[in-house]
Design a protein around this motif. Structure first.
Motif, PDB file in Angstrom:
ATOM      1  N   UNK A 147     -46.318   7.933   5.761  1.00  0.00           N
ATOM      2  CA  UNK A 147     -46.322   7.141   4.526  1.00  0.00           C
ATOM      3  C   UNK A 147     -46.508   5.662   4.874  1.00  0.00           C
ATOM      4  N   UNK A 148     -45.759   5.185   5.851  1.00  0.00           N
ATOM      5  CA  UNK A 148     -45.911   3.790   6.276  1.00  0.00           C
ATOM      6  C   UNK A 148     -47.313   3.513   6.804  1.00  0.00           C
ATOM      7  N   UNK A 149     -47.853   4.458   7.549  1.00  0.00           N
ATOM      8  CA  UNK A 149     -49.203   4.318   8.088  1.00  0.00           C
ATOM      9  C   UNK A 149     -50.224   4.218   6.951  1.00  0.00           C
ATOM     10  N   UNK A 150     -50.087   5.064   5.956  1.00  0.00           N
ATOM     11  CA  UNK A 150     -51.004   5.040   4.821  1.00  0.00           C
ATOM     12  C   UNK A 150     -50.896   3.725   4.050  1.00  0.00           C
ATOM     13  N   UNK A 151     -49.677   3.269   3.827  1.00  0.00           N
ATOM     14  CA  UNK A 151     -49.494   2.000   3.128  1.00  0.00           C
ATOM     15  C   UNK A 151     -50.037   0.829   3.949  1.00  0.00           C
ATOM     16  N   UNK A 152     -49.818   0.865   5.260  1.00  0.00           N
ATOM     17  CA  UNK A 152     -50.337  -0.189   6.121  1.00  0.00           C
ATOM     18  C   UNK A 152     -51.871  -0.223   6.079  1.00  0.00           C
ATOM     19  N   UNK A 153     -52.498   0.949   6.086  1.00  0.00           N
ATOM     20  CA  UNK A 153     -53.960   1.013   6.012  1.00  0.00           C
ATOM     21  C   UNK A 153     -54.487   0.505   4.673  1.00  0.00           C
ATOM     22  N   UNK A 154     -53.650   0.511   3.654  1.00  0.00           N
ATOM     23  CA  UNK A 154     -54.067   0.084   2.316  1.00  0.00           C
ATOM     24  C   UNK A 154     -53.808  -1.390   2.049  1.00  0.00           C
ATOM     25  N   UNK A 155     -53.246  -2.108   3.003  1.00  0.00           N
ATOM     26  CA  UNK A 155     -52.933  -3.523   2.800  1.00  0.00           C
ATOM     27  C   UNK A 155     -54.163  -4.339   2.375  1.00  0.00           C
ATOM     28  N   UNK A 156     -55.340  -4.174   2.983  1.00  0.00           N
ATOM     29  CA  UNK A 156     -56.494  -4.962   2.514  1.00  0.00           C
ATOM     30  C   UNK A 156     -56.820  -4.718   1.037  1.00  0.00           C
ATOM     31  N   UNK A 157     -56.760  -3.483   0.607  1.00  0.00           N
ATOM     32  CA  UNK A 157     -57.044  -3.184  -0.807  1.00  0.00           C
ATOM     33  C   UNK A 157     -55.967  -3.760  -1.714  1.00  0.00           C
ATOM     34  N   UNK A 158     -54.725  -3.717  -1.274  1.00  0.00           N
ATOM     35  CA  UNK A 158     -53.630  -4.286  -2.060  1.00  0.00           C
ATOM     36  C   UNK A 158     -53.826  -5.798  -2.214  1.00  0.00           C
ATOM     37  N   UNK A 159     -54.200  -6.467  -1.125  1.00  0.00           N
ATOM     38  CA  UNK A 159     -54.426  -7.913  -1.168  1.00  0.00           C
ATOM     39  C   UNK A 159     -55.594  -8.246  -2.097  1.00  0.00           C
ATOM     40  N   UNK A 160     -56.664  -7.472  -2.018  1.00  0.00           N
ATOM     41  CA  UNK A 160     -57.827  -7.716  -2.882  1.00  0.00           C
ATOM     42  C   UNK A 160     -57.465  -7.487  -4.345  1.00  0.00           C
ATOM     43  N   UNK A 161     -56.722  -6.438  -4.643  1.00  0.00           N
ATOM     44  CA  UNK A 161     -56.332  -6.169  -6.026  1.00  0.00           C
ATOM     45  C   UNK A 161     -55.452  -7.286  -6.568  1.00  0.00           C
ATOM     46  N   UNK A 162     -54.497  -7.750  -5.781  1.00  0.00           N
ATOM     47  CA  UNK A 162     -53.633  -8.849  -6.221  1.00  0.00           C
ATOM     48  C   UNK A 162     -54.436 -10.135  -6.398  1.00  0.00           C
ATOM     49  N   UNK A 163     -55.330 -10.429  -5.464  1.00  0.00           N
ATOM     50  CA  UNK A 163     -56.182 -11.611  -5.585  1.00  0.00           C
ATOM     51  C   UNK A 163     -57.100 -11.545  -6.791  1.00  0.00           C
ATOM     52  N   UNK A 164     -57.619 -10.364  -7.069  1.00  0.00           N
ATOM     53  CA  UNK A 164     -58.469 -10.177  -8.239  1.00  0.00           C
ATOM     54  C   UNK A 164     -57.698 -10.425  -9.527  1.00  0.00           C
ATOM     55  N   UNK A 165     -56.453  -9.974  -9.544  1.00  0.00           N
ATOM     56  CA  UNK A 165     -55.645 -10.201 -10.748  1.00  0.00           C
ATOM     57  C   UNK A 165     -55.332 -11.686 -10.927  1.00  0.00           C
ATOM     58  N   UNK A 166     -55.071 -12.395  -9.845  1.00  0.00           N
ATOM     59  CA  UNK A 166     -54.830 -13.843  -9.947  1.00  0.00           C
ATOM     60  C   UNK A 166     -56.083 -14.534 -10.493  1.00  0.00           C
ATOM     61  N   UNK A 167     -57.240 -14.209  -9.942  1.00  0.00           N
ATOM     62  CA  UNK A 167     -58.494 -14.805 -10.428  1.00  0.00           C
ATOM     63  C   UNK A 167     -58.744 -14.447 -11.884  1.00  0.00           C
ATOM     64  N   UNK A 168     -58.411 -13.223 -12.247  1.00  0.00           N
ATOM     65  CA  UNK A 168     -58.612 -12.784 -13.625  1.00  0.00           C
ATOM     66  C   UNK A 168     -57.729 -13.572 -14.588  1.00  0.00           C
ATOM     67  N   UNK A 169     -56.471 -13.795 -14.213  1.00  0.00           N
ATOM     68  CA  UNK A 169     -55.590 -14.562 -15.084  1.00  0.00           C
ATOM     69  C   UNK A 169     -56.041 -16.013 -15.203  1.00  0.00           C
ATOM     70  N   UNK A 183     -59.141 -17.038 -15.093  1.00  0.00           N
ATOM     71  CA  UNK A 183     -60.377 -17.058 -15.892  1.00  0.00           C
ATOM     72  C   UNK A 183     -60.253 -16.295 -17.211  1.00  0.00           C
ATOM     73  N   UNK A 184     -59.058 -15.985 -17.637  1.00  0.00           N
ATOM     74  CA  UNK A 184     -58.839 -15.130 -18.805  1.00  0.00           C
ATOM     75  C   UNK A 184     -59.522 -15.667 -20.062  1.00  0.00           C
ATOM     76  N   UNK A 185     -59.472 -16.945 -20.310  1.00  0.00           N
ATOM     77  CA  UNK A 185     -60.017 -17.518 -21.558  1.00  0.00           C
ATOM     78  C   UNK A 185     -61.524 -17.369 -21.669  1.00  0.00           C
ATOM     79  N   UNK A 186     -62.194 -17.295 -20.542  1.00  0.00           N
ATOM     80  CA  UNK A 186     -63.658 -17.148 -20.572  1.00  0.00           C
ATOM     81  C   UNK A 186     -64.086 -15.800 -21.139  1.00  0.00           C
ATOM     82  N   UNK A 187     -63.363 -14.754 -20.751  1.00  0.00           N
ATOM     83  CA  UNK A 187     -63.749 -13.397 -21.176  1.00  0.00           C
ATOM     84  C   UNK A 187     -62.495 -12.525 -21.246  1.00  0.00           C
ATOM     85  N   UNK A 188     -61.780 -12.564 -22.373  1.00  0.00           N
ATOM     86  CA  UNK A 188     -60.516 -11.843 -22.452  1.00  0.00           C
ATOM     87  C   UNK A 188     -60.653 -10.323 -22.320  1.00  0.00           C
ATOM     88  N   UNK A 189     -61.662  -9.733 -22.923  1.00  0.00           N
ATOM     89  CA  UNK A 189     -61.815  -8.276 -22.830  1.00  0.00           C
ATOM     90  C   UNK A 189     -62.160  -7.853 -21.410  1.00  0.00           C
TER      91      UNK A 189
END
Length: 105
Positions: free
Chosen positions: A5-27, A29-35
């Motif tokens: 389980x730890x190995x799988x989560x460790x391997x997923x760290x890059x995707x987790x970082x990208x998803x979190x970064x994408x959400x920060x960028x989305x928030x 830029x929210x006013x530009x395109x809310x939908x």
């Protein structure tokens, strides 16, 4: 906690970082395109939830079903198909996000 389980989560760290970064960028830029932003946040949150839940669910199912090879092979197949369907749903949300709110020429 199981080593796999730890190995799988460790391997997923890059995707987790990208998803979190994408959400920060989305928030930001929210006013530009809310939908579009909403669709991206839904895709990122569902991605994060599945990335975290998947290894626990997999280990639980393998543990409950026993460790014989045919059972594990079926479980691998089922989880592989499920994971592919989940990734496809993220891509669909991202495609809708790209075209959401655009006016036809």
């Amino acid at each position: 906690m199981n080593h796999s389980i730890l190995h799988s989560l460790f391997n997923s760290v890059p995707m987790i970082v990208v998803a979190l970064g994408s959400m920060v960028a989305t928030f930001v830029l929210w006013r530009r395109a809310p939908l579009s932003s909403l669709l991206i946040v839904i895709a990122c949150i569902s991605s994060l939830v599945l990335i975290i839940v998947y290894p626990f669910a997999y280990e639980a199912v393998v543990h409950l079903s026993g460790s014989d090879a045919p059972s594990v092979a079926r479980i691998n197949t089922a989880f592989g198909i499920g994971w592919s369907i989940a990734r496809a749903s993220y891509l669909i949300l991202f495609v809708f996000a790209v075209y959401a709110g655009r006016k036809q020429p």
